[in-house]
Enzyme design. Structure first.
Site, PDB file in Angstrom:
ATOM      1  N   GLU A 122      -3.488   3.347  -7.394  1.00  0.00           N
ATOM      2  CA  GLU A 122      -3.963   4.495  -6.614  1.00  0.00           C
ATOM      3  C   GLU A 122      -2.946   5.627  -6.686  1.00  0.00           C
ATOM      4  O   GLU A 122      -1.942   5.583  -5.983  1.00  0.00           O
ATOM      5  CB  GLU A 122      -4.094   4.125  -5.134  1.00  0.00           C
ATOM      6  CG  GLU A 122      -5.033   2.997  -4.805  1.00  0.00           C
ATOM      7  CD  GLU A 122      -5.201   2.868  -3.288  1.00  0.00           C
ATOM      8  OE1 GLU A 122      -6.300   3.100  -2.788  1.00  0.00           O
ATOM      9  OE2 GLU A 122      -4.195   2.545  -2.610  1.00  0.00           O
ATOM     10  N   HIS A 128       0.852  -1.199   0.000  1.00  0.00           N
ATOM     11  CA  HIS A 128       0.000   0.000   0.000  1.00  0.00           C
ATOM     12  C   HIS A 128       0.885   1.246   0.000  1.00  0.00           C
ATOM     13  O   HIS A 128       1.992   1.235   0.518  1.00  0.00           O
ATOM     14  CB  HIS A 128      -0.903   0.001   1.237  1.00  0.00           C
ATOM     15  CG  HIS A 128      -1.917   1.097   1.196  1.00  0.00           C
ATOM     16  ND1 HIS A 128      -1.659   2.365   1.664  1.00  0.00           N
ATOM     17  CD2 HIS A 128      -3.175   1.129   0.696  1.00  0.00           C
ATOM     18  CE1 HIS A 128      -2.728   3.126   1.479  1.00  0.00           C
ATOM     19  NE2 HIS A 128      -3.664   2.400   0.890  1.00  0.00           N
TER      20      HIS A 128
END
Lengths: 223, 223, 223, 223
Positions: free
Chosen positions: A142, A94
């Site tokens: 993202e 992430h």
């Protein structure tokens, strides 16, 4: 494996989603997921995996695993441990927990070995294409500058979604692509799918919402 | 706060101490601790804190916390989260999970704010003295070259224990000192206390033992 | 060892202080230092150490060393290498390049072994006191929130300077203390010394100044 | 860009290749490279780039760059700085200095922006393929378990070389592939080229050799 299209919620380390509050969000998602037939998963903190997976019948993910095997690794996140606590999948790399390339490769291998679903997070087209070479179940692109913001990636930069899908498929056609950053409502979800994604990864859009139920139902409507 | 003298077991990410096996070791320690009146604590993986603290009535620690507050920190270990899962304390800066000096300071502050017991691990006399300046509850000095080995620090390098105790007390007299690395039996525990320590921190000596009960009873006999 | 009181300039990786521009700033400092009899040093990027120390007759420092010995450490900063290039000292643990506690200890040991002056950077009173236990030549306390700002630490938080000096001396009386963050002029330097510091560590105040000569002369006037 | 086939020497932080000794090795390579018409480059420590590029007329590389732009990055390796010191290229992500995936992407972008040759190091077929998606000049595949060893990757695991070449070319046909780990002589070089590589990356085979000239001449004979 997670059915697609899907909505994956990452609750991060928000106060609004720690301990019993993580369980409450998971229960809400479980209810709406069952009512609407939508595929959903929730990624929670390692210390909340056990209680969440005890209390709900929906996919619980870890937010992270470390590239390790059982042994002397005090305080790191062992893939076997999150599985034993009830997780069926995990996020990897992430943007708030970046890993070295060789370690992403190791984490993907460990997840496959343990039959854990896994979502490798990336930040742009080039790194999405790179991650595809490691053959994970999912890649979630993202753009970091849009994470936590008010405008969905699907509006602010639709190109990064469609080009990431294309780039990933050019390397490994079976890898599924999610997109995230700023995703807040059903329209964003529908747009993501229209752009070729298999779903969305989101966080604050749900966790920080005053009325979480309304938001989750709206998201589900976009699938 | 943990009563001293004490025995703190760190189960690391050993296969022999993950999930239900962590619970079994905790239950064994709880039983022996109650029978013998010995102070004991067990540090487990974040994902095992909840079930361990549900199943036993003894201090469960986290193996690690990160220097963060609630917020956007995907996959890191939030102090509030391990407390909410049932931990009453935590290791900080274990030799397998070293932190930056400024972050050890932050972790100690966060642990105090949440009333979590905390053991800052160090590797020699100088770093023990340095850690003392941060005023933690406990410091555990463990020469890394002896960790996981066959000879206890109390035999291989008794000086590092007594000099660490003295150095720590010269900076902050109320900080308690544990020692670790190679600790395996009651004699090692007794020697640690004789050298001025308030107890021991150990791992493989118990986790890798064929007969864990015998080892734990023997350790307790040294208190 | 660097004479005190002293002014240490850290040029970071500013474009205004890379390559030949680092040399020009060093030459300017050398000239003013000689004219005024002020003690000054300049910390430059590793790749600029050689040319700076060839071109000026004043102390050239490295901005960093890694806690390593000669061997297989591709791309890390070997203490022997910066010394061989002409550095007579180094910063350690700058707020933009934090190290683990055990590694600060190793870096201090390596610097002493090679007779390199060394300045361990810290962020508050507690970490300054901790660093003192490692017995470095110098500690430079710099509250990170003031670094690069418009108000000097000596104005914004004079207490952190005087209390750090006191805390450091309580652990090791011979360790010298610098202060930094927002330092811009002679008044800031004079105030630092009044608060018990042995000088200042600064960066943007000089590097980003339109007229560097004026600023350096003004700083020197505060010694 | 570096002519291929090529031999790239990484001198790491070996004592035998620090300061003036790095210059001597560079001079030796320069001489042999000119005599034999072989393409060679030498990657040296940041603090040795300036003097090496002053003293030799052959490509001098940095062993590392950080993914940064000019600014407040004390002690990190600025691409502009190594270029200004004379480097014409750099290693990126060496197995002893691994980077996060997003940072490898940034480093490649920075190297291209500054027209620096760049060699992204990888550890296996999957990460080589991943790196190819970032479109660097060169990828150097080096199985970490063979680095510094006595058996060349071309003998111990020829498959990893040929499969990496194939995987890289399947993603980006213009990316060139080197191989490394255990490379020691002309036969290893010839075999690397036979397996489809455009040359080799090596370190201890030259730096630790008693007679460096003999080894470099032998390596050149394999091109």
């Amino acid at each position: 494996m997670l059915k697609v299209p899907t909505i994956v919620l990452n609750v991060k380390t928000y106060a609004e989603a720690t301990g019993i509050k993580a369980v409450e969000i998971a229960q809400l998602m479980e209810r709406i997921s069952k009512e609407t037939g939508s595929s959903m998963a929730i990624a929670v903190q390692a210390s909340d995996i056990y209680i969440c997976s005890q209390k709900v019948d929906m996919p619980v993910f870890s937010e992270h695993i470390d590239p390790i095997k059982p042994g002397s690794h005090t305080g790191w996140t062992l893939p076997e441990a999150i599985k034993s606590a009830g997780a069926v999948g995990t996020l990897i790399n992430h943007s708030e927990h970046r890993l070295q390339l060789a370690d992403i490769d190791l984490c993907v291998a460990r997840a496959k070995e343990l039959n854990l679903d896994h979502i490798v997070c990336t930040n742009n087209v080039a790194t999405s294409k790179a991650a595809a070479a490691l053959c994970p179940n999912f890649i979630a692109v993202e753009p970091p500058e849009l994470i936590g913001g008010d405008i969905s990636v699907t509006t602010a930069d639709p190109d990064v979604v469609s080009r990431s899908v294309k780039a990933v498929k050019s390397v490994e056609s079976k890898v599924r692509v999610l997109c995230g950053a700023g995703v807040k409502n059903g329209k964003d979800v529908a747009k993501a799918i229209e752009l070729g994604a298999d779903g969305v990864l989101l966080a604050s859009g749900v966790v920080k919402a005053k009325n979480k139920e309304t938001v989750i139902r709206d998201l589900a409507s976009g699938l």
